[in-house]
Design a protein around this motif. Sequence first.
Motif, PDB file in Angstrom:
ATOM      1  N   ALA A  54       0.828  -1.209   0.000  1.00 52.08           N
ATOM      2  CA  ALA A  54       0.000   0.000   0.000  1.00 52.08           C
ATOM      3  C   ALA A  54       0.860   1.257   0.000  1.00 52.08           C
ATOM      4  CB  ALA A  54      -0.935  -0.008   1.205  1.00 52.08           C
ATOM      5  N   ARG A  55       1.910   1.233   0.803  1.00 48.57           N
ATOM      6  CA  ARG A  55       2.803   2.398   0.852  1.00 48.57           C
ATOM      7  C   ARG A  55       3.530   2.600  -0.470  1.00 48.57           C
ATOM      8  NH1 ARG A  55       3.460   0.078   5.971  1.00 48.57           N
ATOM      9  NH2 ARG A  55       5.351  -1.047   5.350  1.00 48.57           N
ATOM     10  N   ASN A  56       3.947   1.505  -1.102  1.00 48.85           N
ATOM     11  CA  ASN A  56       4.707   1.613  -2.345  1.00 48.85           C
ATOM     12  C   ASN A  56       3.889   2.182  -3.501  1.00 48.85           C
ATOM     13  OD1 ASN A  56       7.019   0.627  -1.149  1.00 48.85           O
ATOM     14  ND2 ASN A  56       6.735  -1.468  -1.877  1.00 48.85           N
ATOM     15  N   VAL A  57       2.576   1.938  -3.489  1.00 48.63           N
ATOM     16  CA  VAL A  57       1.739   2.466  -4.575  1.00 48.63           C
ATOM     17  C   VAL A  57       1.126   3.817  -4.218  1.00 48.63           C
ATOM     18  CG1 VAL A  57       1.228   0.174  -5.496  1.00 48.63           C
ATOM     19  CG2 VAL A  57      -0.314   1.183  -3.795  1.00 48.63           C
ATOM     20  N   GLY A  58       1.510   4.360  -3.059  1.00 45.52           N
ATOM     21  CA  GLY A  58       1.122   5.718  -2.708  1.00 45.52           C
ATOM     22  C   GLY A  58      -0.256   5.884  -2.115  1.00 45.52           C
ATOM     23  N   LEU A  59      -0.831   4.802  -1.560  1.00 45.59           N
ATOM     24  CA  LEU A  59      -2.135   4.934  -0.928  1.00 45.59           C
ATOM     25  C   LEU A  59      -2.022   5.719   0.379  1.00 45.59           C
ATOM     26  CD1 LEU A  59      -3.610   1.363  -1.498  1.00 45.59           C
ATOM     27  CD2 LEU A  59      -4.183   3.468  -2.715  1.00 45.59           C
ATOM     28  N   LYS A  60      -3.025   6.502   0.674  1.00 48.09           N
ATOM     29  CA  LYS A  60      -3.032   7.318   1.880  1.00 48.09           C
ATOM     30  C   LYS A  60      -3.305   6.441   3.095  1.00 48.09           C
ATOM     31  CE  LYS A  60      -5.263  11.333   4.014  1.00 48.09           C
ATOM     32  NZ  LYS A  60      -6.345  12.352   3.879  1.00 48.09           N
ATOM     33  N   LEU A  61      -2.420   6.517   4.079  1.00 46.59           N
ATOM     34  CA  LEU A  61      -2.557   5.703   5.286  1.00 46.59           C
ATOM     35  C   LEU A  61      -2.688   6.609   6.506  1.00 46.59           C
ATOM     36  CD1 LEU A  61       0.214   3.034   4.582  1.00 46.59           C
ATOM     37  CD2 LEU A  61      -2.237   2.823   4.164  1.00 46.59           C
ATOM     38  N   GLY A  62      -3.565   6.213   7.420  1.00 48.27           N
ATOM     39  CA  GLY A  62      -3.725   6.950   8.664  1.00 48.27           C
ATOM     40  C   GLY A  62      -2.875   6.335   9.762  1.00 48.27           C
ATOM     41  N   ASP A  63      -3.047   6.810  10.989  1.00 48.10           N
ATOM     42  CA  ASP A  63      -2.291   6.235  12.097  1.00 48.10           C
ATOM     43  C   ASP A  63      -2.908   4.909  12.520  1.00 48.10           C
ATOM     44  OD1 ASP A  63      -4.420   6.702  13.999  1.00 48.10           O
ATOM     45  OD2 ASP A  63      -3.759   8.775  14.185  1.00 48.10           O
ATOM     46  N   GLU A  64      -2.215   4.202  13.395  1.00 46.56           N
ATOM     47  CA  GLU A  64      -2.578   2.815  13.699  1.00 46.56           C
ATOM     48  C   GLU A  64      -3.976   2.693  14.287  1.00 46.56           C
ATOM     49  OE1 GLU A  64      -0.807  -1.055  16.142  1.00 46.56           O
ATOM     50  OE2 GLU A  64       0.433   0.726  15.817  1.00 46.56           O
ATOM     51  N   ASP A  65      -4.428   3.680  15.036  1.00 46.34           N
ATOM     52  CA  ASP A  65      -5.748   3.603  15.659  1.00 46.34           C
ATOM     53  C   ASP A  65      -6.879   3.687  14.634  1.00 46.34           C
ATOM     54  OD1 ASP A  65      -4.665   3.351  18.163  1.00 46.34           O
ATOM     55  OD2 ASP A  65      -4.800   5.486  18.648  1.00 46.34           O
ATOM     56  N   HIS A  66      -6.575   4.196  13.442  1.00 48.67           N
ATOM     57  CA  HIS A  66      -7.595   4.355  12.414  1.00 48.67           C
ATOM     58  C   HIS A  66      -7.389   3.417  11.231  1.00 48.67           C
ATOM     59  CE1 HIS A  66      -9.489   8.145  13.935  1.00 48.67           C
ATOM     60  NE2 HIS A  66      -8.308   8.275  14.518  1.00 48.67           N
TER      61      HIS A  66
END
Length: 241
Positions: free
Chosen positions: A195-207
């Motif tokens: 997910a990170r490599n394809v540039g998807l937006k990630l939130g913090d661990e709680d979300h």
Amino acid sequence: MAQSLRGWNAIVTGAGKGIGKAIAEHLAKEGVNLGLVARTESDLRQVADSIRTAYGVSVYTSAADIADRASIESAIAQLKDQLGSVDVLINNAGTAKFGSVLDMPVEEWERIIQVNLLGTYYATRAILPHMVERNRGHIVNISSTAGEKGNATTSAYSASKFGLLGFTESLMYEVRKHNIRVMAILPSTVNTELARNVGLKLGDEDHQMQPEDVAELVIDSLRLPNRVLLKSATLIMTNPQ
């Protein structure tokens, strides 16, 4: 009453990292012996050594490219022989890239279909005669919410995951007479290296959804009494950022 998985044998594809690694760890925690498949041998060795140390189950590995029919068929045959029998196949290996139909190179579009759809078909077809002969088995296909809804720039990925859902449902109706349960899990964006490599937006661990969340659902689906199956389940974040 939920059934115990202890003593079962499972093959997990894409087990070197991310969701596949988490599923392998959760299966081992339940006492399941493992055959792990991924393209990178060093990733497999690291995961296998960690699981053996933590849970004391038998773990075998075979490096293979799931999009290469001969490669994955050889890996499945090798792992089946080492495990002795196979109760569960987790089809998790996948890839993703995003781009418009005209911008994405044809070779990349084809590769996504080859890995996500044909790879799952190859792996399933390799182990299915064994499950039919035993008159039991469990196949879990990791799909995606992109298999339920297309978006701009996801044509290849969505096509592969839509196709995977059609394959899963058709196979389920075909083999349930052999007491084989075929199920699909559809997570939205998971916090993985892919997910990170394809540039998807990630939130913090709680979300943000974590690989362990998907693994928990896989375990719960397998522990259901054999008389029922979870046809498909969509897993999304409660409160995304």
